[in-house]
Write a protein that holds these residues in place. Sequence first.
Motif, PDB file in Angstrom:
ATOM      1  N   TYR A 185       3.409  -0.982  -5.736  1.00 43.17           N
ATOM      2  CA  TYR A 185       2.109  -0.560  -5.337  1.00 43.17           C
ATOM      3  C   TYR A 185       0.891  -1.233  -4.790  1.00 43.17           C
ATOM      4  O   TYR A 185      -0.080  -1.297  -5.281  1.00 43.17           O
ATOM      5  CB  TYR A 185       1.535   0.238  -6.345  1.00 43.17           C
ATOM      6  CG  TYR A 185       2.720   1.010  -6.972  1.00 43.17           C
ATOM      7  CD1 TYR A 185       3.079   2.378  -6.506  1.00 43.17           C
ATOM      8  CD2 TYR A 185       2.952   0.872  -8.362  1.00 43.17           C
ATOM      9  CE1 TYR A 185       4.095   2.981  -7.130  1.00 43.17           C
ATOM     10  CE2 TYR A 185       3.997   1.718  -9.033  1.00 43.17           C
ATOM     11  CZ  TYR A 185       4.329   2.660  -8.644  1.00 43.17           C
ATOM     12  OH  TYR A 185       5.526   3.673  -9.104  1.00 43.17           O
ATOM     13  N   PHE A 186       1.231  -2.323  -4.143  1.00 45.81           N
ATOM     14  CA  PHE A 186       0.127  -3.479  -3.738  1.00 45.81           C
ATOM     15  C   PHE A 186       0.231  -3.916  -2.408  1.00 45.81           C
ATOM     16  O   PHE A 186      -0.707  -4.542  -1.992  1.00 45.81           O
ATOM     17  CB  PHE A 186       0.444  -4.585  -4.568  1.00 45.81           C
ATOM     18  CG  PHE A 186       1.697  -5.361  -4.269  1.00 45.81           C
ATOM     19  CD1 PHE A 186       1.730  -6.604  -3.281  1.00 45.81           C
ATOM     20  CD2 PHE A 186       3.048  -5.196  -4.466  1.00 45.81           C
ATOM     21  CE1 PHE A 186       2.686  -7.134  -2.607  1.00 45.81           C
ATOM     22  CE2 PHE A 186       3.980  -5.660  -3.993  1.00 45.81           C
ATOM     23  CZ  PHE A 186       4.043  -6.638  -3.167  1.00 45.81           C
ATOM     24  N   ARG A 224      -0.121  -9.036  -7.447  1.00 42.38           N
ATOM     25  CA  ARG A 224      -0.282  -8.729  -8.856  1.00 42.38           C
ATOM     26  C   ARG A 224      -0.417  -9.690  -9.708  1.00 42.38           C
ATOM     27  O   ARG A 224       0.366 -10.634  -9.587  1.00 42.38           O
ATOM     28  CB  ARG A 224       0.536  -7.226  -9.269  1.00 42.38           C
ATOM     29  CG  ARG A 224       0.454  -6.115  -8.536  1.00 42.38           C
ATOM     30  CD  ARG A 224       1.280  -4.919  -8.855  1.00 42.38           C
ATOM     31  NE  ARG A 224       0.866  -4.563 -10.053  1.00 42.38           N
ATOM     32  CZ  ARG A 224       1.411  -3.343 -10.600  1.00 42.38           C
ATOM     33  NH1 ARG A 224       2.197  -2.593 -10.003  1.00 42.38           N
ATOM     34  NH2 ARG A 224       1.084  -2.830 -11.922  1.00 42.38           N
ATOM     35  N   GLU A 230      -7.102  -1.191  -6.490  1.00 41.59           N
ATOM     36  CA  GLU A 230      -6.619  -0.520  -5.549  1.00 41.59           C
ATOM     37  C   GLU A 230      -5.145  -0.184  -5.942  1.00 41.59           C
ATOM     38  O   GLU A 230      -4.517   0.562  -5.574  1.00 41.59           O
ATOM     39  CB  GLU A 230      -6.522  -0.991  -4.045  1.00 41.59           C
ATOM     40  CG  GLU A 230      -6.320  -0.420  -2.895  1.00 41.59           C
ATOM     41  CD  GLU A 230      -6.408  -1.315  -1.599  1.00 41.59           C
ATOM     42  OE1 GLU A 230      -7.045  -0.704  -0.915  1.00 41.59           O
ATOM     43  OE2 GLU A 230      -6.149  -2.345  -1.453  1.00 41.59           O
ATOM     44  N   THR A 231      -4.605  -1.364  -6.576  1.00 37.71           N
ATOM     45  CA  THR A 231      -3.389  -1.022  -7.096  1.00 37.71           C
ATOM     46  C   THR A 231      -2.963   0.179  -7.819  1.00 37.71           C
ATOM     47  O   THR A 231      -2.134   0.935  -7.954  1.00 37.71           O
ATOM     48  CB  THR A 231      -2.780  -2.328  -7.686  1.00 37.71           C
ATOM     49  OG1 THR A 231      -2.661  -3.384  -6.930  1.00 37.71           O
ATOM     50  CG2 THR A 231      -1.385  -2.256  -8.393  1.00 37.71           C
ATOM     51  N   SER A 267      -2.704   0.783   0.174  1.00 35.27           N
ATOM     52  CA  SER A 267      -3.388  -0.219  -0.214  1.00 35.27           C
ATOM     53  C   SER A 267      -4.072  -1.120   1.015  1.00 35.27           C
ATOM     54  O   SER A 267      -3.615  -2.231   1.370  1.00 35.27           O
ATOM     55  CB  SER A 267      -2.433  -1.345  -0.646  1.00 35.27           C
ATOM     56  OG  SER A 267      -1.950  -1.032  -2.082  1.00 35.27           O
ATOM     57  N   SER A 327      -5.972  -4.620   0.151  1.00 31.45           N
ATOM     58  CA  SER A 327      -5.188  -5.653   0.047  1.00 31.45           C
ATOM     59  C   SER A 327      -4.161  -6.238   1.249  1.00 31.45           C
ATOM     60  O   SER A 327      -4.075  -7.239   1.406  1.00 31.45           O
ATOM     61  CB  SER A 327      -4.030  -5.120  -1.259  1.00 31.45           C
ATOM     62  OG  SER A 327      -4.899  -4.702  -2.232  1.00 31.45           O
ATOM     63  N   THR A 328      -3.805  -5.006   2.186  1.00 28.09           N
ATOM     64  CA  THR A 328      -3.007  -5.601   3.115  1.00 28.09           C
ATOM     65  C   THR A 328      -4.013  -6.085   4.176  1.00 28.09           C
ATOM     66  O   THR A 328      -3.328  -7.060   4.731  1.00 28.09           O
ATOM     67  CB  THR A 328      -2.593  -4.116   3.811  1.00 28.09           C
ATOM     68  OG1 THR A 328      -1.717  -3.388   2.669  1.00 28.09           O
ATOM     69  CG2 THR A 328      -1.482  -4.557   4.983  1.00 28.09           C
ATOM     70  N   ASN A 362       0.609  -2.230   2.005  1.00 28.93           N
ATOM     71  CA  ASN A 362       1.150  -1.118   3.005  1.00 28.93           C
ATOM     72  C   ASN A 362       2.302  -1.461   3.819  1.00 28.93           C
ATOM     73  O   ASN A 362       2.117  -2.402   4.661  1.00 28.93           O
ATOM     74  CB  ASN A 362      -0.031  -0.744   3.904  1.00 28.93           C
ATOM     75  CG  ASN A 362      -1.070   0.167   3.200  1.00 28.93           C
ATOM     76  OD1 ASN A 362      -0.977   0.458   2.007  1.00 28.93           O
ATOM     77  ND2 ASN A 362      -2.108   0.558   3.680  1.00 28.93           N
ATOM     78  N   HIS A 412      -3.158   3.057  -5.985  1.00 31.94           N
ATOM     79  CA  HIS A 412      -2.033   3.451  -5.244  1.00 31.94           C
ATOM     80  C   HIS A 412      -0.784   4.122  -6.063  1.00 31.94           C
ATOM     81  O   HIS A 412      -0.351   4.808  -5.580  1.00 31.94           O
ATOM     82  CB  HIS A 412      -1.574   1.907  -4.765  1.00 31.94           C
ATOM     83  CG  HIS A 412      -0.313   1.929  -3.756  1.00 31.94           C
ATOM     84  ND1 HIS A 412      -0.188   1.102  -2.723  1.00 31.94           N
ATOM     85  CD2 HIS A 412       0.732   2.706  -3.221  1.00 31.94           C
ATOM     86  CE1 HIS A 412       0.783   1.218  -2.012  1.00 31.94           C
ATOM     87  NE2 HIS A 412       1.323   2.164  -2.672  1.00 31.94           N
ATOM     88  N   GLY A 466      -3.948  -8.958  -3.607  1.00 33.70           N
ATOM     89  CA  GLY A 466      -3.959  -7.683  -4.022  1.00 33.70           C
ATOM     90  C   GLY A 466      -5.271  -7.485  -4.851  1.00 33.70           C
ATOM     91  O   GLY A 466      -5.754  -8.176  -5.540  1.00 33.70           O
TER      92      GLY A 466
END
Length: 407
Positions: A101-102, A39, A56-57, A74, A77-78, A104, A60, A52
């Motif tokens: 929240y960024f 982030r 999506e954040t 996420s 991002s993952t 999994n 999430h 990230g």
Amino acid sequence: MKILLLDVNCKYSSTGKIVYDLYRRLNADGHEARIAYGRGDVIDEPRIYKFGVDWETKKHALLARITGKNGCYSPKSTANLIQYIKDFQPDLIHIHELHAYFVNITELLKFLKEQQIPVVWTFHCEYMYTGKCGFAYECQGYKSGCGNCPYLRQYVSSLAIDKTAQLLAEKKAAMDGLNLKAIVTPSKWLADKTKETYLYGNNIQVIHNGIDTDGIFYPRPKDDAIRSQFGIPADARLILAVAPNIMDVRKGGQMVVDLAETMPDTQFVLVGADETKRHSANVQLIARTKDQDELARWYSEADLFIICSKAENFPTTCIEALCCGTPVVGLDECGTKETAPEPYGTFVRVDIAGDADVKYAATLEALQKAISTQLGRGLTAEEIRNYAVANYDNAVMYRNYLEIYNK
């Protein structure tokens, strides 16, 4: 050695600054270090990668509040992060914070277990052994598996659904089999708590956070201009508080404001508010800033730094103040007291019978006495700074981490 440093932030916030310091020193030492973060602003430097995805954040965070689950919304991002790890092929991954929240978490740890990549993990809060809480406060539900969470709406937030028992069970399963070489905590308080959890069998060590004591956090000359800018009398005693979202209930900003009401002859500056404004005759609120030089000027200008957080691990703000030659007063909560042992700090814990209002009034009175005690010690800025540099310079932190990496 190829080392990947993984965090929510880079260069910004306490953990982001720590990660960036380690990155710079490792590369200067001939290692190949990279940072992957989730982030914040995109940083245009080689070997630093923001994986990230901002939209999506946000999704999430919203889904976490609705469903009660977090660390699982996420996928893009993952996937970005896992591909980056595959391409880099690090010898070791140093994880810092995975909440916010960024990413999994279970999916990432499953990949790391499959690859058996050695991991060092710095815990900056209690998140990895609780269902969802960064700080458990007095709750010990995590020892029996969580559920019936008393802090459901606090970060990491859920509006109504309690999934904490499921989340903690998933964390335990995800951590099982991880090639975890060491868990590091910045405070003895957090190390001792971690040893009381399902993670007790791991190698748990304490390494204090470090900061830049030469380039940024060092005593500056007293500056009438900064006082004049905000209408603070040149000869007034000045007490400073600094925290992100300082008026949040956990950060204790309201307690500082209430304390100021009982000390009308003292000026208080609170950095980290929603906006910059004059709150009252002796309280100035200043918006959160990324300007580290500005923070160092405030630390240096203050006669004393105060921290009234309900829960902190090893707050970087305290050691920044000490490095600028400013003593510390605050609440004896969690690991805060460890940052500034006597005579460099004075901390209060109020254990009295009575209702909340009675205890709150007693706490304000105890803080007043602590301020008088600390300022009465007459320590020089040089004495305070010498202690801080010896213990909290980022070179000291780096040497301690490098020893773990090499092992």
